[in-house]
Design a protein around this motif. Structure first.
Motif, PDB file in Angstrom:
ATOM      1  N   GLY A   3       0.799  -1.221   0.000  1.00 46.68           N
ATOM      2  CA  GLY A   3       0.000   0.000   0.000  1.00 46.68           C
ATOM      3  C   GLY A   3       0.831   1.270   0.000  1.00 46.68           C
ATOM      4  O   GLY A   3       0.295   2.370   0.086  1.00 46.68           O
ATOM      5  N   SER A  63      -8.062  -5.093   3.636  1.00 43.93           N
ATOM      6  CA  SER A  63      -8.350  -3.648   3.728  1.00 43.93           C
ATOM      7  C   SER A  63      -9.702  -3.419   4.388  1.00 43.93           C
ATOM      8  O   SER A  63     -10.567  -2.793   3.809  1.00 43.93           O
ATOM      9  CB  SER A  63      -8.407  -3.018   2.336  1.00 43.93           C
ATOM     10  OG  SER A  63      -7.157  -2.791   1.823  1.00 43.93           O
ATOM     11  N   THR A  91      -3.623  -0.734   4.953  1.00 45.28           N
ATOM     12  CA  THR A  91      -4.611   0.039   4.217  1.00 45.28           C
ATOM     13  C   THR A  91      -6.005  -0.082   4.848  1.00 45.28           C
ATOM     14  O   THR A  91      -6.982   0.399   4.288  1.00 45.28           O
ATOM     15  CB  THR A  91      -4.682  -0.403   2.736  1.00 45.28           C
ATOM     16  OG1 THR A  91      -4.925  -1.805   2.693  1.00 45.28           O
ATOM     17  CG2 THR A  91      -3.377  -0.094   2.007  1.00 45.28           C
TER      18      THR A  91
END
Ligand code: FAD
Ligand code: AMP
Lengths: 261, 322
Positions: free
Chosen positions: B136, B258, B279
């Motif tokens: 990320g 995520s 993330t």
């Protein structure tokens, strides 16, 4: 007596900061320490275990810049017999397809290959595709994400481990195998191994040596191109509290505030 | 509008959520056409849900060879369709198998391959993949220069949105298996999914690390997860120590997640662990070491013993829900 080629890749150390170059969005190889990808140590280990059981030669193959010799030496010091290194400035920015073609051509330079062993997924790109792509190019069966490998004559069986569970695989040699993280614990190179590795043969090829046109590999001829790359601002720390019996309740309050519960 | 092929990921006739995400993404590029390559009888079970996510067409390639051979039957069918339908793109889930299918298809059709996309866009006639790389740290946009764009899309990368589709069936023959080049599947031991959401699909993930101390004590992690309706994850140290199975590993060499909320219990927050979870929208951490790097990225951190903190939190969550 399978002759084995082990594919090893030098990658930026996951412990260091990894970047893309501003100029052409390729991997900034100078910014991070480069190491032999950990999964490839397991690939080398598996090749050595098979050699110990069945004999044969273990050849290490890497496609990468000059400094990839460090990764190659590490694999040799673990006990591999010899190495092939394809290094050519033309390869800068090569895509997965080009890399696969070059790997296949280089494997063609090694005599009597019965088995190709790779890592299941590199830690830099996380492509997880090169072993399967190579099998496609070579016309070999693929036995990938191996947790266990058994060779019996010209038959190879593998226990594949992925998210979906275990799958038992069987095919005939020659074949391509990729190993998963749980397959083995790689050995440490001994002092003797490190010394011996310095004298082991490493053949170096350019792409022209492999009969490949330099214009077909590398950034210009790549099948994909990066249009833009944007660094994400790093996360910053939020609130931190000491627990004095109320830590759980405080998290709950925070989550309520964030509308998460 | 040209077709966009979506390889359907299903297990025993149950469609995986990533398929719906891919059908949603495909609508950005053209008309979604789902491709079912499976054992006979599968399409009938999955058709309705594919229609609910906008599949205009469903290509049905059914044969007993499909469950009998690894990866190649799917490549064979997609290659036929790339030739026949000239699709705008082929979207494949970025699972272990999907990555391999996509890679081989790219070789066979001489096409560019974009990997691990978290989104797709159409820009000036090009198919553009959005990628989130190095855990990320960078967002990259890339395009394909050659052939049919083949894109592997990360589970959880795109949000699945329903849309009606006609799901018109068209059958496709599964090409004969070339036994010399194929790998025979001689047995399967599928993981039995529990009642918890899947790791890459969950909006809340509660993970445990070496600090949990044993397999038995992972119950503390599971109880909090169940209270939150979350998936359970684990650090590599926890997996290596045998506390939790490998398919739950989060990080560089495990899953990338995520979620809306990530709760880390007894995890130091090594860079390789962070690569798989940083993330997340919101991160909460509990660790007895005030210096643990996980606190550098946590939105809310508690310095304390997870065995004291987590059960209280579990109770609080249960109370508020009840
Ligand atoms: C190539 C490579 C790939 C890797 N891939 C991954 C990966 O995919 N995923 C991954 O997770 N790691 C990965 N690692 C390993 C990574 O470097 C770390 O070793 C690992 O993440 C550590 O796990 P941990 O935080 O659970 O353990 P530790 O680092 O040992 O941390 C345990 C933490 O628990 C805390 N603790 C102990 N007891 C308690 C208690 N009672 N209450 C509260 N806190 C407590 C301690 O203070 C400590 O901070 C990789 C490493 C390499 C080199
Ligand atoms: N340039 C390369 N040189 C040698 N081996 C490679 C190279 N690229 C990929 N591989 C092999 O393929 C495996 C999977 O890589 P990838 O498909 O890129 O995730 C790696 O672990 C290596 O064994």
């Amino acid at each position: 007596m399978p002759n084995i080629v082990v594919l090893v890749k030098q990658v930026p150390d996951t412990y260091s900061e990894r970047k893309l170059s501003d100029a052409d969005h390729t991997l900034d190889r100078e910014s991070a320490d480069a190491v032999l990808d950990e999964i490839n140590e397991r690939a080398v280990e598996e090749a050595l275990l098979l050699k110990e059981a069945h004999g044969g030669d273990v050849t290490v193959l890497s496609v990468g810049p000059d400094r990839a010799t460090d990764a190659i030496r590490k694999a040799l010091s673990m006990g591999a017999d010899k190495a092939v290194h394809v290094s050519d400035p033309a390869l800068h920015g090569a895509c997965l397809l080009q890399t696969t073609r070059v790997l296949a051509a280089a494997i063609g330079k090694v005599d009597g290959v019965d088995l190709v062993i790779a890592g299941n997924e590199a830690t830099d790109g996380r492509g997880g595709a090169v072993p399967a792509m190579l099998a496609e190019v070579l016309g070999y069966p693929q036995l990938t994400h191996a947790r266990k490998v058994t060779v019996d004559g010209s038959t190879i069986t593998v226990v594949r481990e992925t998210d979906t569970g275990l799958t038992h695989l069987r095919a005939s040699l020659p074949a391509v195998v990729s190993v998963g993280e749980k397959i083995n614990e790689p050995r440490y190179p001994s002092f003797k191994g490190i010394m011996a590795a310095k004298k082991k043969p490493v053949e170096t090829y350019t792409v022209a040596d492999l009969g490949i046109d330099a214009a077909e590999v590398g950034l210009a001829g790549a099948s994909t191109s990066v249009l833009e790359a944007t660094p994400k601002p790093p996360r910053s720390a939020g609130t931190r509290v000491e627990d004095s019996g109320d830590g759980g309740a405080k998290i709950a309050e925070f989550l309520v505030g964030q509308k998460l519960i | 509008m040209s077709e966009v092929l979506v390889l359907v990921d299903e297990v025993d006739g149950e469609v995986k959520k990533v398929t719906f995400e891919l059908l949603t993404a495909a609508r950005e590029l053209g008309e979604p056409a789902a491709v079912v390559v499976a054992a006979p009888g599968t399409a009938a079970k999955v058709k309705e849900s594919l229609a609910a996510y906008g599949a205009a067409k469903v290509y049905v390639a059914e044969s007993d060879d499909v469950p009998g051979y690894l990866v190649t039957p799917k490549v064979d069918v997609l290659a036929v369709l790339v030739g026949a339908a000239s699709p705008a793109a082929v979207l494949v889930p970025a699972t272990a198998e999907g990555k391999e299918v996509a890679g081989r298809l790219a070789v066979r059709t001489g096409s560019g391959l974009l990997i691990e996309a978290v989104g797709v866009e159409s820009a000036g006639g090009d198919v553009v993949g959005v990628q989130s790389i190095f855990g990320g740290a960078f967002t990259v946009k890339a395009k394909v220069n050659r052939g049919t764009p083949i894109v592997t899309v990360r589970p959880g990368g795109v949000e699945a949105v329903q849309a009606p589709g006609a799901a018109v069936e068209e059958s496709v023959k599964v090409p004969e298996v070339d036994a010399a080049k194929a790998t025979k599947i001689t047995g399967q031991e599928p993981v039995v999914g529990g009642d918890r959401p899947e790791l890459t699909e969950a909006s809340v993930v509660v993970s445990g690390g070496r600090g949990v101390g044993s397999a038995e004590k992972f119950e503390v992690v599971e109880k909090l997860a169940d209270a939150l309706g979350a998936a359970v994850g684990a650090s590599r140290a926890a997996v290596d120590s045998g506390y939790y199975p490998a398919q739950f590993q989060v990080g560089q060499t495990g899953k990338t997640v995520s979620p809306q909320l990530y709760v880390a219990l007894g995890i130091s927050g090594a860079i390789q662990h962070r690569a798989g979870m940083q993330t997340a929208k919101t991160i909460v951490a509990v660790n007895k070491d005030a210096e643990a790097p996980i606190f550098e990225i946590a939105d809310f951190g508690v310095v304390g013993d997870l065995f004291a903190v987590a059960p209280v939190l579990t109770d609080e969550v249960t109370k508020r829900k009840g």
